[in-house]
Every structure is written in C-alpha cells, then in structure tokens.
Design a protein around this motif. Structure first.
Motif, short mmCIF file in Angstrom:
data_model
loop_
_atom_site.label_atom_id
_atom_site.label_comp_id
_atom_site.label_asym_id
_atom_site.label_seq_id
_atom_site.Cartn_x
_atom_site.Cartn_y
_atom_site.Cartn_z
N THR A 154 0.83 -1.20 0.00
CA THR A 154 0.00 0.00 0.00
C THR A 154 0.87 1.25 0.00
N PRO A 196 -4.50 3.23 -1.02
CA PRO A 196 -5.29 2.55 0.01
C PRO A 196 -6.69 2.14 -0.46
N ASP A 222 -6.15 -1.59 -2.28
CA ASP A 222 -5.09 -2.42 -1.73
C ASP A 222 -5.58 -3.71 -1.08
#
Length: 381
Positions: A55, A286, A289
């Motif tokens: 991430t 994010p 991910d």
C-alpha cells in the motif's frame, strides 16, 4: 397381568441399522471436517494474497494536501486508474537491467478510463518524453522541488506517484481515483503466471540492447522475452517511443484477452498463480489495496467485450525545440481529455496520425471525433 417382555424388535434391528446410523454420523462428521478445512484453506489463501499487496500511503497523504486544486470526480461514477511501470533497478530481479542509482522514472504510464456501468475501457498511453509543466513536489527526503517545465517521466523521479498524478491532473483536468505501480520483475511474473502471451510479428526482431531475437509470425512470449518486447526501442522500427508504446498497447491487449479467457479465470489451478503474481507485483493506493478491491476491478474489466477495450496514445508530435521530446497536438488532446472527463465514448480508428477526425461530411455528419488506436480484439498480423 402386565406383560414385561421386551417389545418386538424393529425390522433391521439386528445390528445393521445401528451400523448404518454410525456410518451416516461418521460420514457427516467427515464432510463437516472437509468443509471446515476447505474454508480454512480458502481463508488462509485469501489472507496470504491480501497481505501480498503493498500500500502506498505516502502518495495518498501528499494528494490530500492538494485536494483543493484537484479536478472533480469522474462523471457518472466512471473510474480513472493510473498504471505506472517503474524503471527502478532496485530490488531482486531488477538489477540485471542496469545499475541502481537510487532513482526511478516512469518507463510506462497509462491512464485507464473505465466507463460508468463498465461498458467500455479506454487505455491512454502518456509519452514519457512529453514536455509538461511539473508542479512543486515533495521529494523522498521531504525537501521540495521547484515548479518546472520538463519531460513527463521526471515527475515520478522528483516526487513519486503523487507528483505524477498531480502533473497529469493539471495537464488533463481528469481526476485520478486510483493508481497501480509495477516494476520489471513484477511484469515478468505476471506474464509467466498466465503461461505467456501470444503475439504476432510482421517482421523478425533482432535487438541486442533488449537481448531479444524473435522470428516473424505468431509466437508466445514469456517473462524475459515479453519484457524485452515492450521495452525495446532503438533497433525496432524508426526507434521512436511512439512505436514502443504501440507495441506495449498490443501486448497489453493480448494479455487482457488471455486473462479474460475461461481457461484462466474459471480454472482455480491457473487463477491462483495469476492472483499471487499480481498481488506480489503491485503497489496501490489505500482504496485499491485489498484482494476484494482488485477482484471487483478485474470483474468489471472481464465484463467489457474485448472490442470495447481500447488503446491509444495521447495525440502528440515531436517537440518544436527538440525532436527527441514530445508535445501535445491541439485541439486533439483537449478533445480527448474532454470526452474522458465527461465519460463520453471515445471512437477509435485503426492507424492514423493521432489527429482527430470527424465522422462523415456535410451538415448531417456526426460531430464525434475519432482517434488513432486499436482494441484488444484487433489481430496484430
């Protein structure tokens, strides 16, 4: 007088019924154990694949600081995802391509626009040598660069993914919702995971710099050969980056067709290696991910017919002051960006110069421009 004798035995109560009931109980217990084991293995595999993904929180934090200057979200809930191929030499499997100087640039950058409802997907290559205005960006050592006019792939070296996204958003007015970064090693693993990708060459290739020697005709390329094919430039065609981007697009189209085939997606023994390679190979924001996020993305892409998966390069020409650099062709580039912002169909025509053409002639002609490119269903031979 009460009869205390035992009741008559039920039919089959000679031991066979008891043994049958015991057998059924053990069968049910074994089945339950197998189901739980399968569920446990499935959960373990899910967690393993999920944890493979890297991430990129740094880019997300940087973009948050500049939220006020960023474009509005895509129209009609369409999605814009930036795909970046890094030329970093750091890390296992990458040093064979040159000395690690501690820097990296975006060797390949593709803006992927998935229309609302998933009816089409348009992949637009951004030339790495395109001259653009790069904003002031935060460097890895937390110092800042100055705003400058330079070639596009420098943005990735200056400030990583966030700088590349901000540069592209200022250039196009298109908001990038998600991004994925992959390096040389990751690309090779992805190709090997699908047992190679078939291409068709009109002419043989003999490129010493790319360590690539291929005959003309149809053939399947695996990891190292595939990487050489999409990276080779100087000894192929006219040596331009434009031709290299065309090859990259053709290869990606073939890769999409291969992954969309039932032989990969509906076969667990083939699907798992693909998922394992994919999750190990990419760095994402994010919002993309997790395995669930990537699965949803893959599922939406699988629903797009191959003829509606389109590839093109942003309209460009040699830069006026340096033929080794590129500049946008206007108003063609702005017409393309406007259609993507509004989630309007992008019409692709084979070949061409990159200048948009308006379909038909006369007062009744359609005002929809078309752009040079191809789709994933187009044969390369």
């Amino acid at each position: 007088m009460t009869d205390n004798a035992d009741p008559p035995a039920e039919p089959g109560a000679d031991g066979k019924g008891v043994r049958k009931r015991h057998w059924l109980r053990w069968t049910a217990l074994a089945a339950a154990v197998l189901v739980l084991a399968a569920a446990g293995a499935g959960w373990w595999l899910y967690r393993k694949l999920d944890s493979n993904i890297t991430t990129d929180t740094t880019a997300a934090d940087e973009l948050t600081r500049y939220e006020k200057e960023r474009p509005s979200p895509a129209a009609n809930a369409a999605r814009n995802i930036l795909l970046i191929g890094s030329d970093t030499r750091a890390g296992a499997g990458n040093r064979a391509y040159g000395k690690d100087k501690g820097t990296q640039r975006s060797d390949t950058t593709i803006l992927l626009h998935i229309s609302a409802g998933g009816s089409s997907a348009t992949a637009v290559s951004i030339p790495r040598d395109l001259m653009v205005r790069i904003p002031s960006c935060t460097k890895p050592d937390r110092t800042r660069t100055r705003e400058q006019f330079a070639q596009f792939n420098w943005a990735f070296e200056f400030g990583g993914t966030a700088c590349t996204i901000r540069t592209l958003e200022k250039l196009t007015g298109i908001r990038i919702e998600h991004h994925m970064v992959i390096d040389f090693r990751g690309f090779k693993k992805m190709v090997d995971a699908v047992d190679g990708v078939e291409i068709c060459l009109k002419e043989p290739i003999d490129d010493a710099d790319a360590h690539l020697k291929l005959p003309a005709g149809r053939q399947v390329l695996h990891g190292e050969q595939a990487l050489g094919f999409v990276r080779a430039r100087k000894s192929l065609g006219n040596g331009s980056d434009t031709e290299r981007m065309d090859r990259q697009q053709q290869f990606l189209g073939a890769l999409v067709s291969k992954v969309q085939s039932d032989g990969v997606l509906l076969n667990p023994t083939r699907l798992y290696p693909v998922l394992d390679a994919a999750t190990k190979s990419i760095t994402t924001d994010p919002g993309l991910d997790s395995l669930r996020d990537l699965y949803d993305l893959a599922r939406s892409m699988r629903a797009v017919p191959t003829e509606k998966v389109q590839f093109l390069t942003v309209p460009r020409r040699p830069y006026s002051y340096n033929a080794n650099r590129d500049e946008l062709v206007q108003p063609a580039a702005d017409q393309l960006f406007a259609r993507l912002r509004a989630d309007k169909p992008v019409v692709i025509r084979p070949g061409g110069s990159g200048e948009p053409e308006t379909a038909g002639d006369g007062p009744s002609a359609s005002a929809t421009p078309s752009f040079a490119g191809h789709n994933a269903a187009t044969a390369s031979c």
